[in-house]
Every structure is written in C-alpha cells, then in structure tokens.
Motif scaffolding. Structure first.
Motif, PDB file in Angstrom:
ATOM      1  N   SER A  45       4.452  -5.961 -11.749  1.00  0.00           N
ATOM      2  CA  SER A  45       3.695  -6.539 -10.644  1.00  0.00           C
ATOM      3  C   SER A  45       4.331  -7.806 -10.105  1.00  0.00           C
ATOM      4  CB  SER A  45       2.262  -6.847 -11.098  1.00  0.00           C
ATOM      5  OG  SER A  45       2.266  -7.856 -12.093  1.00  0.00           O
ATOM      6  N   ILE A  50       2.505  -7.359  -2.037  1.00  0.00           N
ATOM      7  CA  ILE A  50       2.126  -6.011  -1.633  1.00  0.00           C
ATOM      8  C   ILE A  50       1.855  -5.986  -0.134  1.00  0.00           C
ATOM      9  CG2 ILE A  50       0.196  -4.377  -1.759  1.00  0.00           C
ATOM     10  CD1 ILE A  50       0.212  -4.733  -4.755  1.00  0.00           C
ATOM     11  N   ALA A  51       2.318  -4.944   0.522  1.00  0.00           N
ATOM     12  CA  ALA A  51       2.134  -4.761   1.969  1.00  0.00           C
ATOM     13  C   ALA A  51       2.605  -5.979   2.756  1.00  0.00           C
ATOM     14  CB  ALA A  51       0.671  -4.446   2.286  1.00  0.00           C
ATOM     15  N   ASP A  52       3.661  -6.649   2.236  1.00  0.00           N
ATOM     16  CA  ASP A  52       4.227  -7.837   2.878  1.00  0.00           C
ATOM     17  C   ASP A  52       3.178  -8.914   3.119  1.00  0.00           C
ATOM     18  OD1 ASP A  52       6.811  -6.755   2.959  1.00  0.00           O
ATOM     19  OD2 ASP A  52       6.339  -5.655   4.803  1.00  0.00           O
ATOM     20  N   PHE A  84      -3.370 -10.143  -6.531  1.00  0.00           N
ATOM     21  CA  PHE A  84      -2.856  -9.834  -5.192  1.00  0.00           C
ATOM     22  C   PHE A  84      -3.967 -10.138  -4.176  1.00  0.00           C
ATOM     23  CE2 PHE A  84      -1.022  -6.674  -8.188  1.00  0.00           C
ATOM     24  CZ  PHE A  84       0.309  -7.077  -8.155  1.00  0.00           C
ATOM     25  N   VAL A  87      -5.132  -7.664  -1.368  1.00  0.00           N
ATOM     26  CA  VAL A  87      -5.436  -6.267  -1.694  1.00  0.00           C
ATOM     27  C   VAL A  87      -6.915  -6.092  -2.039  1.00  0.00           C
ATOM     28  CG1 VAL A  87      -4.925  -4.313  -3.196  1.00  0.00           C
ATOM     29  CG2 VAL A  87      -3.089  -5.900  -2.516  1.00  0.00           C
ATOM     30  N   SER A 335       2.598   3.908   0.308  1.00  0.00           N
ATOM     31  CA  SER A 335       3.512   3.004  -0.392  1.00  0.00           C
ATOM     32  C   SER A 335       3.341   3.203  -1.888  1.00  0.00           C
ATOM     33  CB  SER A 335       3.247   1.543  -0.014  1.00  0.00           C
ATOM     34  OG  SER A 335       4.096   0.702  -0.776  1.00  0.00           O
ATOM     35  N   ASP A 337       5.445   2.326  -4.156  1.00  0.00           N
ATOM     36  CA  ASP A 337       5.856   1.106  -4.863  1.00  0.00           C
ATOM     37  C   ASP A 337       4.668   0.183  -5.084  1.00  0.00           C
ATOM     38  OD1 ASP A 337       8.958   0.737  -5.215  1.00  0.00           O
ATOM     39  OD2 ASP A 337       8.688   1.755  -3.296  1.00  0.00           O
ATOM     40  N   ASP A 338       3.872  -0.026  -4.035  1.00  0.00           N
ATOM     41  CA  ASP A 338       2.721  -0.911  -4.139  1.00  0.00           C
ATOM     42  C   ASP A 338       1.680  -0.348  -5.102  1.00  0.00           C
ATOM     43  OD1 ASP A 338       3.865  -2.657  -2.382  1.00  0.00           O
ATOM     44  OD2 ASP A 338       2.736  -1.966  -0.632  1.00  0.00           O
ATOM     45  N   ARG A 341       2.822  -0.868  -8.646  1.00  0.00           N
ATOM     46  CA  ARG A 341       2.677  -2.250  -9.094  1.00  0.00           C
ATOM     47  C   ARG A 341       1.238  -2.563  -9.487  1.00  0.00           C
ATOM     48  NH1 ARG A 341       4.808  -5.587  -4.405  1.00  0.00           N
ATOM     49  NH2 ARG A 341       4.176  -7.335  -5.732  1.00  0.00           N
TER      50      ARG A 341
END
Length: 448
Positions: A45, A50-52, A84, A87, A335, A337-338, A341
C-alpha cells in the motif's frame, strides 16, 4: 451459511505455531501523498496515491464470508479512509437482484470480492478472478506474512501457479455442547480429542436419561465431508468420487446419529442449540461464538462450552480442512493496481487484524501478538475452553472442481432419501454416485 452466522471466524492452529509466529503485519501508516517506493517489508500500500489522489469509490462484493455492517464500517470504510483519504469503500451483498450474475449482466460488478476459499471456484468459473502474481512482484509484496495454510488453500484454485486472492482470516470448527443438558442427566461433558464414535455414545447416554432432547447435530453432510478433506469429484475422470470408504464412513456416521432415540421433533442447528436450548451437541464453526455473545447482550444466556472437532476413529489423518475468508480483485476492476493495494493493506495491517481478533476472529497473518487478543471483546468466552480452537490440526483438501457443488447437492439428496425410506448404506451410496454422475453430465451440457 448466512451472513450473521459467519460474521466472526477463527483459525484453528497448533498452540506452538501461535507462540512462535513472527510479526510482519505490513502496518506502514505513511501518508499516501508522500508516494514512497515499494519496499522489501511487503507493504504494497506504500506507493503513489490511489486514483492519483482523486475521490474514488471501491465496491466490495460479499458472498458467504459473513460480515456485519458495523464490522465493514470499522475494518473497511474507516480503516481505508485513514490510510487512503480519497477512497470510499462500499459493500454490495449477494442477494436478490445483486447476485454475481446480475451484476455481471449490468456491467456493475464490484472491484473487490470478499468470499471464502471454499467458494472461490464459483468466481473462477465465471472468470471473475484476477491473478495477483504480477502485483505481488511489482510491489515486492511479502506473502510470507500469512500463515502458510491460508495461502495453500487459495493456491488450490491455481492451474498454472496463479494467485487469485489474499487471505483475510481463518474459520474454525469445534463441537459445542449444552452444559445444562449434561448436568441434568449427570453425564460427564465431552472432552478434547474425542472421535465421532465417542460423541455418538455420549448422545445415546443422554437420551437414555432424557429422551425429550435432541442429542447431536453434526451439521450438513457436505460440510462434514469438506471438513474431513473428503473429495466430491475425481479431477482426472470428472466423475463423482462417492463410492469410497470415506463416503461409506460418512453415511454410516449420519445413520448412527439418526438412529439415536432422541426427540426428532426438536429443532437442530442454531435454533435448537442457541434459542430453544434443546440440542445437546452441535458441530459448527466460529459464527456461533458471535451469536452467543449477541444473545447474552439480549439477556438470553446459554450454559455452554466447546471441545475440539471430533475425529474419525481409526483414521490415520487427524486434520480438518482449512477455510479462509479471502479478498480478491475482480477481473472487471478498472484499476487492478489500486484494488490490490487496498486488499493488501486490509489483510496485513496490524491494527485491523488485531481488531478482528478482539472481535472473535483469528487473522491470517503471522502475528502472535494480534492473535493473543482473540475474543477479548467477548464476555461469554470468559472461562470457556478457548484452547480447543487451537488444538485442531488444519490441512489442505484436494483440488476443488467446478462440479463439486452439484455433487454436494446429490449426496445430501441421497442422505435425505436414506433417512426417509430407511435405505441401507450401500444402496444409498449407489444412488448418490448415479445421481451425482448424472448431475455432472447435465452441468457439462449446460455450459457448452
């Protein structure tokens, strides 16, 4: 198994394993905006936001791995928001109008899946699971943080070395018993290390003293078979694997329990054990502990305790199956990747895992300190034989197949027929094998 029944789950491991487990819980709480590079510590993580950093909602599809709204709020929504801030987590429960098929059809299937290792085959068959190996490698994520059995139970679903999920926690199996029923009859309580033959003998003594109770509920036939690592399908022939000594033992065991002269009009399961309190012994899983605690808060008290899950007399294996609750990244996630994480954080963060333990669950990570907090929030566990949970030895069952579910239905149908029509065991097994093989062929035809 409903959501409330499975809202708390526990691993059953040898005590020595708990004592020597290392602490490697990936609990880095770095500010996500600082964007540190992945490290050998295994904290996947700890990367770019996440998500810029833009506001984003990640949905979790839950099927069978029970979780209460409060647990989801604390361990998913609040925990992820702390790590995060951009999120938001949202829970989607499997149900009417929100089955995985419904959501796939509408193109709204969530990014993350919460289920059990025993149910992963359903998602695999629907091509909904993402191989996580790529994300593990990219982030230097350390899989050795988890107890080996949890990872092994997930890798059963791999054909080419894929890793389709990360373990969140364990389940456990024990024999619960009503102390008041034993006290009334003056019969000694069950003990750790008993076999099913011992349990059945105890049941006969109880009903000889008081025929108004129900002696034993072993739980469902399919559940006991899975617990004893008994396969449903031969993966090589794709035929039902019911005509075996293991299945003969199981049918004979259920027949012996059915033949106990107790009151068959009384309820089985949760209703009989927790509510009516007329069921003397009940083989079940970790969800019962949470339910008993909830009943106590309502002023309904049960005089109970538990012992190790009964074994098979004379059988060389002393193992029962590992069942993990798992988190997976759906193949439809935009995503991955996100999503990876987030699940890597949820499954390894020590604060989250310790909170799980206090609430009656044993986390999947190797962390003796977190595990030592098991059940600390439960008043009803005080003075109970909690160590029984950790005395069972969990093993790995055979490779699951996409036809296991239809065979499970067939063997249960055969058991119902045996009881209703008073069939002998050999006739029942032949019926089960024939019914299961036909069901497999019908399933193959349906999927062509």
């Amino acid at each position: 198994m409903n959501r409330k029944q499975m809202n708390r789950i526990v691993c059953s491991l040898p005590l020595v394993a708990l004592a020597v487990s290392g602490c490697s819980g990936g609990s880095n709480q770095a500010n996500p905006s600082s964007a540190p590079t992945p490290s050998a510590s295994g904290d996947a993580s700890a990367a770019k936001p996440i998500a810029d950093g833009k506001a984003v909602t990640l949905k979790v599809f839950q099927m069978n791995a029970g979780i209460t709204d409060q647990e989801f709020q604390e361990n998913f929504v609040d925990a992820v928001k702390k790590k995060f801030p951009n999120v938001t987590m949202e829970l989607v429960r499997s149900g009417k109008g929100t089955t995985k098929e419904d959501l796939m059809t509408t193109g709204q299937f969530p990014e993350i899946i919460l289920t059990t290792s025993w149910d992963m085959v359903q998602f695999q068959d629907a091509s909904l699971l993402t191989d996580l190996n790529e994300y593990v490698r990219k982030s230097n994520f350390d899989l050795n943080q988890y107890e080996k059995n949890t990872i092994d139970s997930i890798k059963l679903y791999s054909d080419r070395g894929e890793l389709f999920a990360l373990p969140y926690s364990f389940n456990f199996e024990v024999l619960y018993y009503n102390k008041s029923i034993f006290d009334k009859s003056g019969i000694p309580y069950p003990k750790d290390g008993m076999t099913w033959e011992d349990v059945i003998a105890l049941g006969k003594k109880l009903t000889a003293a008081d025929p108004t109770i129900r002696a034993i509920d072993p739980n469902g036939l399919r559940w006991i078979a899975q617990s004893f690592l008994v396969p449903f399908v031969d993966p090589k022939t794709e035929k039902a694997a019911v005509s075996t000594d293991d299945w003969k033992y199981l049918f004979e065991m259920f027949k012996a329990i059915e033949d106990i002269p107790d009151d068959k009009k009384t309820k089985k399961g949760v209703a009989g054990f927790e509510k009516d309190q007329t069921l003397a012994m009940y083989a079940s899983s970790g969800g019962r502990i949470g339910e008993i605690e909830d009943l106590s808060k309502q002023g309904i008290n049960l005089n109970w305790d538990m012992v190790t899950f009964p074994l098979r007399q004379g059988h060389p294996s002393k193992e029962v199956a590992t069942q993990a609750h798992v988190l997976a990244v759906s193949s439809t996630a935009k995503s991955k990747d996100d999503a990876f994480r987030v699940i890597s954080y949820l499954t390894t963060d020590k604060e989250i895992q310790t909170r799980l333990a206090k609430g009656g669950a044993v986390p999947a990570i190797k962390d003796a300190e977190a595990r030592s907090q098991f059940g600390k929030d439960f008043k009803t566990l005080q003075g109970k034989n909690v160590q029984a949970i950790f005395k069972n030895v969990y093993g790995t069952m055979g490779k699951p197949t996409r036809y296991d579910d239809v065979v499970k239905t067939a063997v249960q149908s055969a058991l119902d027929k045996m009881i209703k029509e008073k069939l002998d065991v050999n006739t029942t097994i032949r019926f089960a094998q024939e019914t299961a093989d036909k069901a497999i062929e019908a399933e193959k035809a349906r999927k062509k």
